[in-house]
Design an enzyme around this catalytic site. Structure first.
Site, PDB file in Angstrom:
ATOM      1  N   PRO A  59      30.779  46.952  45.332  1.00  0.00           N
ATOM      2  CG  PRO A  59      30.046  45.408  43.696  1.00  0.00           C
ATOM      3  CD  PRO A  59      31.194  46.560  43.967  1.00  0.00           C
ATOM      4  CB  CYS A  60      32.206  44.649  49.989  1.00  0.00           C
ATOM      5  SG  CYS A  60      31.501  46.266  50.939  1.00  0.00           S
TER       6      CYS A  60
END
Length: 194
Positions: free
Chosen positions: A143-144
């Site tokens: 989940p950048c």
């Protein structure tokens, strides 16, 4: 660093946000494309990056479950992607550490590039952490979008739509941040989020 595994399959599917796609190898997920307006756009993006072939055999069960989970996430549900097998062969040790630390962030939880670098054992490498996240092949699963710039600013985002897409994804998770920088205006994906 191990040589990348050859992709064995890919799928393009529609969500309430637009068309998304994934590619996988025998070892796990190799690519995830965030929403775009058309199936063809996602297909082109997947094939450019993953050179995946349609599988001759049925999709593995985890792929079927992942597609259902992505659709649920796009519909606004709190989904945990931490158990998804990810094939990061060919990725250097620094990026592996950054990606591992990012995967520990829960739905709606954010941190900064500097703090993530510290959690990954690489304190002081915020800029390099940002570059590693910019090369993330499986956004959402890693989940950048949950990593912010110093001071809680939105920061960059390499997916279609840029920072506006990142802000919308965070808003879906209940996180409010300031407006995106003017240079990272949106296209395509932005309209699907209302």
């Amino acid at each position: 660093m191990h040589a990348p595994h050859a992709p064995i399959g890919h799928a393009v599917f529609e969500t309430v946000l637009g068309f998304m796609g994934i590619a996988w190898s025998e070892a796990g997920l190799t690519r995830l494309c965030l929403p775009q307006r058309s199936r063809d756009a996602v297909e082109r993006r997947l094939l450019r990056h993953a050179a995946a072939e349609q599988p001759a055999q049925p999709e593995p069960q985890w792929v079927t479950e992942l597609i259902a989970s992505i659709k649920a996430y796009a519909a606004g549900e709190d989904v945990n992607f931490s158990g998804v097998p990810v094939d990061l062969s060919g990725v250097d040790e620094f990026r592996l550490a950054i990606y591992d630390a990012a995967r520990k962030l829960a739905f709606g939880e954010t941190t900064t590039y500097g703090e993530l670098a510290k959690r990954a054992g690489h304190a002081g490498l915020a800029r390099e952490t940002g570059a590693a996240l910019g090369a993330n092949p499986v956004p959402l699963v890693i989940p950048c979008h949950r990593i912010l710039a110093a001071g809680g600013k939105i920061g960059g985002f390499s997916a279609p739509g840029g920072s506006a897409t990142k802000e919308k994804m965070l808003a879906m998770e209940g996180v409010r941040v300031g407006p995106p920088p003017a240079a990272q205006g949106s296209f395509g994906f932005y309209v699907f989020l209302y």
